[in-house]
Design an enzyme around this catalytic site. Sequence first.
Site, PDB file in Angstrom:
ATOM      1  N   GLY A  39       0.771  -1.238   0.000  1.00  9.60           N
ATOM      2  CA  GLY A  39       0.000   0.000   0.000  1.00  9.60           C
ATOM      3  C   GLY A  39       0.805   1.293   0.000  1.00  9.60           C
ATOM      4  N   GLN A  90       1.068   7.881   3.682  1.00  9.03           N
ATOM      5  CA  GLN A  90       1.546   6.827   4.575  1.00  9.03           C
ATOM      6  C   GLN A  90       1.597   7.324   6.022  1.00  9.03           C
ATOM      7  OE1 GLN A  90       5.274   5.037   3.424  1.00  9.03           O
ATOM      8  NE2 GLN A  90       5.023   3.325   4.819  1.00  9.03           N
ATOM      9  N   LYS A 123      15.005   7.498   4.567  1.00 12.01           N
ATOM     10  CA  LYS A 123      14.795   6.455   5.568  1.00 12.01           C
ATOM     11  C   LYS A 123      13.322   6.073   5.597  1.00 12.01           C
ATOM     12  CE  LYS A 123      16.918   9.014   8.840  1.00 12.01           C
ATOM     13  NZ  LYS A 123      17.756   9.419  10.016  1.00 12.01           N
ATOM     14  N   ILE A 158      12.392  12.965   1.340  1.00 12.44           N
ATOM     15  CA  ILE A 158      11.110  12.408   0.926  1.00 12.44           C
ATOM     16  C   ILE A 158      11.170  12.163  -0.584  1.00 12.44           C
ATOM     17  CG2 ILE A 158       8.627  12.832   0.778  1.00 12.44           C
ATOM     18  CD1 ILE A 158       9.852  12.299   3.634  1.00 12.44           C
ATOM     19  N   GLU A 177       6.667   2.594  10.119  1.00 11.70           N
ATOM     20  CA  GLU A 177       6.467   2.313  11.552  1.00 11.70           C
ATOM     21  C   GLU A 177       6.343   3.596  12.366  1.00 11.70           C
ATOM     22  OE1 GLU A 177       6.407  -1.040  11.537  1.00 11.70           O
ATOM     23  OE2 GLU A 177       7.471  -1.186   9.635  1.00 11.70           O
ATOM     24  N   LYS A 213       3.571  12.641  -2.429  1.00 12.76           N
ATOM     25  CA  LYS A 213       2.138  12.383  -2.248  1.00 12.76           C
ATOM     26  C   LYS A 213       1.909  11.084  -1.479  1.00 12.76           C
ATOM     27  CE  LYS A 213      -0.848  13.424  -5.737  1.00 12.76           C
ATOM     28  NZ  LYS A 213      -1.845  13.225  -6.833  1.00 12.76           N
ATOM     29  N   THR A 214       2.631  10.047  -1.864  1.00 12.46           N
ATOM     30  CA  THR A 214       2.421   8.766  -1.190  1.00 12.46           C
ATOM     31  C   THR A 214       2.989   8.799   0.229  1.00 12.46           C
ATOM     32  OG1 THR A 214       4.437   7.912  -2.222  1.00 12.46           O
ATOM     33  CG2 THR A 214       2.358   7.392  -3.307  1.00 12.46           C
TER      34      THR A 214
END
Lengths: 711, 214
Positions: free
Chosen positions: A465, A611, A674, A602, A678, A606-607
Amino acid sequence: MENKIAKNPSATDGLSRVDGRLKVTGKAKYSAEYYTKGMVYAVLAGSTITSGSIKSIDTKKAESAPGVISVITYLNAPKVPGYQDTPAGAKGMLRIFYDEKIWFNGQPVAMVLADTFERAQFASGLIDVTYNKTPFETQLTKNLDKGVSPHNAKDYLRGQEEAYKTAAVKIEQEYLVPTNVHNPMELHAIIANWDGDDKVTVYDKTQGVVSTQRNIAQAFKLQPANVQVTAPFVGGAFGAALRTWPHEIAAVMAAKLLKKPVKLVLSRADMFTAVGYRPHTWQKIGLGATADGKLVGISHQATGQTSVYEDFTEGVVNISQLMYACPNVDTKYRLASLNVNTPTPMRGPGEATGAIALECGMDELAHALNIDPIELRLRNYADTDPLSGKPYSSKFLSDAYKMGADAIGWSKRHAQPGIVMENGWLSGYGMASGMFGAYRGAATVIARLLADGTLDVQTAVTDIGPGTGTFMTKVASDVMGIPAGNIRVKIGDSSLPPSPTQGGSAITSTVGSAVNDACVQLKQKLKELSGNVEGGSGGYAQILQQHNLPAVEVTVTSKGGPDMAKYAMFSWSVHFMKVLVHPTTGVVKVDKAVSVADCGTIVSQKTARSQIIGGTIMGTGMGLTEAVVIDHRYGRLVNNDFANYHVPVQADIPQCEALFVNKPDPYINPMGAKGMGEIATIGVAAALANAVFNATGKRVRDLPITPDKLV
Amino acid sequence: MEKEKNHSRPVEESDVKDNSRRDFLKKSALMTAVALTPVAAARAAEMHMDERLAQVFEKMPLHLEINGVAHNLMVEPRSTLLDILREQLDLTGTKKGCDMGQCGACTVHVDGHRVNSCLTLGIMVNGKKVTTIEGLAKGDQLHPMQEAFLKHDGFQCGYCTPGQIMSAVACVREGHANSEHEIREYMSGNICRCGAYPNIVNAIQEVKEGGMAI
Ligand code: FES
Ligand code: FES
């Protein structure tokens, strides 16, 4: 109560998902959605007792029901050769249909195979099982004294043990995190089809086609190359599809027996017992500080539940060893074996639970010290890794604190709890941080330029996802100077070059780097061919045409370098919450949520934003609504569906803001990026609990924070 | 594992009606025996007589229009619209997330209204028009809601997405998209575990404010 937050102007900036069109048109195919001729449908029947053994099992009625082809139980199940690898009596993954033993309620005792789903489901209710019951334990809080120290999670001590007790100001508290279940929207599903005796193809919900290939090969003693695993789309997983679960083995076994393709889709109820979950965990934390807020000691103990047949450990207490500069830290981690199925990592495994104790504890300490919670964290800010003593590869968490504080309006927070009212609701602010190890593993990527200027990028990795294909496209596009529209990504197939399992927030770093390195090499190769003509797909296509080449390709394996050992590498986050609590009903509403991630560059804006927001929302569920409830008289789950296990719905969630420090990590990988999967969730529930305290003056140390705990 | 165009199992009414009814009548004497002795039952099962019985007694005709295409099917009364779409007609864009009306992944339109297809038996929509996610775009031209979901990243894994989009279109048509608050309320039957909720609200608002006929 309309939300006032301005929409993040960057919300629609950046590359849209490259597989988005397939997803919005219903053309993306998930594991249950492959049709094969002669398909047989499988439905599981589970144990109705919690511990003991099967005395008798009568499948005759089910077998004679219309359309039923076979019923598999331990009595007639074909041997799974790999099951013999585990010595008798040794702990390990549940061996399905292996013997008469029952370890937990809902454990599969039979599988019905029929020509339609309806017929299989109907017949699954016709199986008569009698049992010999034995006593069982399902309640963690009654079994804390039985906790044992797992061999892979030793007690930790730096400085003095229990030094917090000697400090001028100290707090000591216990926290409970209930069992949370991943509950991805896609039900776990597998279609298995054998080709002869030594080859099998599976369409499977998995986070790693390579590990599933290896596990099925091991179980059935096949050459890994003879196990084809396909999973181009995975409908969420959050850790639930990291392992190859017993039901997957069962489907492969049944397909072998029947010599027909078998499809097994778990029911939502099965999703609570056939795969793992975040384990119910008890924690105790002691924090001590000097009067001016310097930490003197941290003592953190945790006991998590596991099954009786297998140990599952996670790094619950690690965060207390790592987060703050504190001279004295001791941690202990114990496992209590209960008659439940085995837990498994769930988003922010260990740390998300540990952060409840540490970050709520820090909030309690800040209150006791009368110091602002951010200020307390800054006074104990670690500039080098307190565990290893190594320098960080990069850490800009203090920037993140500032960005988040500004965005939520932290200056409006009153230090004294329970006094601010807004339209009849109590209002409060809370914050908490998160951290998770950043890592770069090994991956192999094919980059192939075709004569028409199309670039193919391929590797076995799955996408559950976050947008793996999208960031691969972005990386390739940036390196090659080829527009995203001319790049085709192929993933989720075990016949492609290997990639690790998607998990532990390592895929952007690992696979992104391999894509980067492959494209750099491809570019170099093209440059050599052309005698130095620079890029763009038009230019590249010309080079190929001039040399009369249909394609130029490279296959590159790439992995982390020596810097991995020199530096301590982590991703960091801080979550800010503003909540409103209804004084009479105890209802908690999230009014504003801001999460800030310090996870290097980044890559795909957008994704990445989605997330982080997704992690905030999952953490909100952990904080406010999610808990598995077991009726301990029977050892049976009572809320194994969405009506009773409450994951956040649209009405629970405000506009959420995701912000990024967006400074590259110079050592982890060529992109400076990175992981963030999580840290998006770690700390969220703690921030909510702290906000609820600020609003109400009540500390709820037993998640989730449901209204009954506030009235 | 080649995908077949036609399913091995007869689903269209015309495939089964004449044959099996005639077969059944011919063999009705044997059917009596079936009920009496286990041996006969086993033999009948071997000859797939139970199948034929099921065809005649357990299946009902279902006429419906799906995405503008007429279908004449024979279905078991217990088959849900969701399973008929996914398992018999290969319209797998409609998703199963719970099979008990608790998640919205299976949302389709029946005569223009959103329904949970897992809570709808096939025979309940006899004579009706069904629209699924596959029927929303006009050829290559996406529906404005699909475009808005793409633009606002209203999804991650994509599994809840067909249901969200079908629900979102209905939400706007119903006049329940007048504020963020209202959208949240009327979209709460569609769970997204990936947590795309704010993006979904933004997508719906854009479509609503765009004022396009949808
Ligand atoms: S599958 Fe129909 S509501 Fe969940
Ligand atoms: S996009 Fe994954 S569940 Fe909504």
